[in-house]
Write an enzyme that holds these catalytic residues in place. Structure first.
Site, short mmCIF file in Angstrom:
data_model
loop_
_atom_site.label_atom_id
_atom_site.label_comp_id
_atom_site.label_asym_id
_atom_site.label_seq_id
_atom_site.Cartn_x
_atom_site.Cartn_y
_atom_site.Cartn_z
N HIS A 144 -0.39 5.33 -17.09
CA HIS A 144 -1.15 4.68 -18.16
C HIS A 144 -2.63 4.60 -17.86
CE1 HIS A 144 2.40 3.65 -20.35
NE2 HIS A 144 2.88 2.82 -19.45
N HIS A 183 7.74 5.12 -21.31
CA HIS A 183 6.51 4.72 -22.02
C HIS A 183 5.58 5.93 -22.13
CE1 HIS A 183 8.14 1.06 -20.00
NE2 HIS A 183 8.03 0.62 -21.23
N ASP A 269 12.61 4.09 -16.40
CA ASP A 269 12.71 2.95 -17.33
C ASP A 269 13.30 3.34 -18.68
OD1 ASP A 269 9.04 2.60 -17.38
OD2 ASP A 269 10.30 4.37 -17.62
C1 LIG Z 1 3.12 -7.89 -23.83
C2 LIG Z 1 1.69 -7.52 -23.71
N1 LIG Z 1 0.76 -8.16 -24.39
N2 LIG Z 1 -0.40 -7.59 -24.06
C3 LIG Z 1 -1.69 -8.03 -24.61
C4 LIG Z 1 -0.19 -6.59 -23.15
C5 LIG Z 1 -1.22 -5.71 -22.52
C6 LIG Z 1 1.15 -6.51 -22.92
N3 LIG Z 1 1.71 -5.60 -22.06
N4 LIG Z 1 2.90 -5.14 -22.27
C7 LIG Z 1 3.46 -4.15 -21.44
C8 LIG Z 1 2.81 -3.67 -20.31
C9 LIG Z 1 3.41 -2.66 -19.55
C10 LIG Z 1 4.66 -2.15 -19.92
C11 LIG Z 1 5.32 -1.05 -19.16
C12 LIG Z 1 4.65 -0.21 -18.38
C13 LIG Z 1 5.36 0.93 -17.77
O1 LIG Z 1 6.43 0.85 -17.27
N5 LIG Z 1 4.82 2.11 -17.84
O2 LIG Z 1 5.44 3.19 -17.34
C14 LIG Z 1 5.30 -2.66 -21.02
C15 LIG Z 1 4.72 -3.66 -21.79
ZN LIG Z 2 7.30 3.04 -18.05
#
Ligand SMILES: Cc1nn(C)c(C)c1/N=N/c1ccc(/C=C/C(=O)NO)cc1
Ligand SMILES: [Zn+2]
Length: 371
Positions: A144, A183, A269
């Site tokens: 990411h 993701h 994941d």
């Molecule tokens: C909730 C929320 N609210 N906000 C503002 C934010 C920035 C939020 N992050 N959510 C996320 C952040 C990271 C993942 C997975 C990452 C991964 O495994 N990548 O390979 C999933 C949800």
């Molecule tokens: Zn992921």
């Protein structure tokens, strides 16, 4: 070359992901501290320990991670991003990759440089031919991370840094990055958005994270148009849709591109037991896509395939998914089964549903624009 290289460093198990699941603990919001935040490093340490305890480690060629250099990082990231991470890493409790939900501890820049260094070392061993393929079990993840900021637990884009190192230092001309983390692989896509000598393919749960990122219409720009391929999948997909997406889109895209090196952003994941997505892939489903990737690497680039660890948040299931993938890479059977198979094998994902087939078929024509 023969042999499967393997990168692991103890410090990958020391990533300090703070006291929250995604959001740090906050009494005013009744957010309690949690012992195993989603991104806790134990999940990847458990994968390493299973690779070791199963006896598979003895069949792998250990590769020393080493610290990536500042120059290695700056091939992909802005100076401002790098300097901020180093500065926040000196704070008493560390800092954040860039989205406020991706904490790292004091000295965390060092582990992130080891993660990038691990991906580089794996790519170098494969390109130089000391091993045939390699698995870089690195942490923190990277897919990411964009030029100017980290997010989603990612600080530096390990796979993109390895791809740029291979091209600019090792003289590799065409690199393909295939991202099967559940993701969207937004980082490498943005970094190589305008290039046609790096193909970026991402298979992901639609709109999962980053929100609204990676639609099938997102294809690159200018020279790079057609060299970013996105295959967003509806939630609930399992082994069947992943097998179909690789067989009918990812592998044909790699055949059309004819890379000299393939780097996979390998996350688990999309698994049946992951808390941060809603797919249903089992360990045998990961074996299948790994085998498809090994076969196409043999066909187009002498087997030169590097897997770089990305996400995967089930401490129960990531170990067994990863074990099966590394067994396939090394052509070794440990004799140990996926201990969760009896639980996950009856829950579906084995039949390709019409809406899943349609989502993959929507991406198939993209391959015709790859040369
Ligand atoms: C909730 C929320 N609210 N906000 C503002 C934010 C920035 C939020 N992050 N959510 C996320 C952040 C990271 C993942 C997975 C990452 C991964 O495994 N990548 O390979 C999933 C949800
Ligand atoms: Zn992921």
């Amino acid at each position: 070359a023969t042999g499967t290289g393997y990168v692991w460093d103890t410090q990958y198990g020391w990533v300090d992901t703070g006291t929250g699941g995604l959001s740090p603990a906050d009494a005013t919001k009744l957010l309690q501290p949690i012992a195993h935040p989603f991104a806790h490093p134990d999940t990847k340490r458990r994968l390493h320990e299973l690779i070791s305890a199963s006896g598979l480690l003895k069949h792998l060629e250990p590769i020393e991670a080493g610290l990536a250099s500042e120059e290695d990082i700056l091939r992909v990231h802005d100076r401002a991003h790098f300097d901020r991470i180093v500065a926040e890493s000196a704070w008493p409790k560390g800092g954040d990759a860039g989205d406020g939900h991706s904490p790292f501890g004091k000295g965390g820049h060092q582990i992130a440089m080891l993660a990038a260094g691990g991906a580089i070392a794996a790519a170098r061993a494969v390109v130089e031919g000391s091993v045939k393929n390699a698995y870089a079990l690195v942490n923190p993840p990277g897919h990411h991370a964009e030029r100017d900021r980290g997010m989603g637990f990612c600080i530096f884009n390990n796979a993109a840094i390895a791809a740029s190192y291979a091209r600019e230092v090792l003289g590799v001309q065409k690199v393909a990055i295939v991202d099967w983390d559940v993701h969207h692989g937004n980082g490498a896509e943005r970094i190589f958005w305008k290039r046609s000598d790096v193909l970026n393919v991402s298979v992901h749960q639609e709109n999962c994270f980053p929100a609204y990122s990676g639609p099938v219409t997102s294809r690159g720009e200018g020279e790079g148009f057609g060299y970013s391929v996105n295959i967003p999948l509806p939630p609930g997909g399992g082994n069947a849709v992943y097998e179909y997406a690789f067989r009918t889109v990812v592998i044909p895209a790699l055949r059309a591109f004819q890379p000299d090196l393939i780097i996979a952003a390998s996350g688990y994941d999309a698994s049946m037991m992951d808390p941060l997505a809603r797919m249903m892939v089992r360990s045998d489903g990961y074996e299948n896509i790994a085998q498809q990737m090994l076969d196409v690497a043999d066909e187009v680039c002498g087997g030169r395939l590097v897997l770089v660890q990305e996400g995967g948040y089930s401490p129960y299931y990531v170990p067994f998914c990863g074990l099966k993938v590394v067994e396939r890479m090394a052509g070794v059977s440990t004799g140990f089964d996926d201990a969760y198979f009896p639980i996950v094998s009856t829950k579906g994902g084995d039949v390709l549903l019409d809406h899943e087939k349609a989502a993959v078929d929507a991406a198939a024509p993209l391959v015709s624009d790859i040369r």
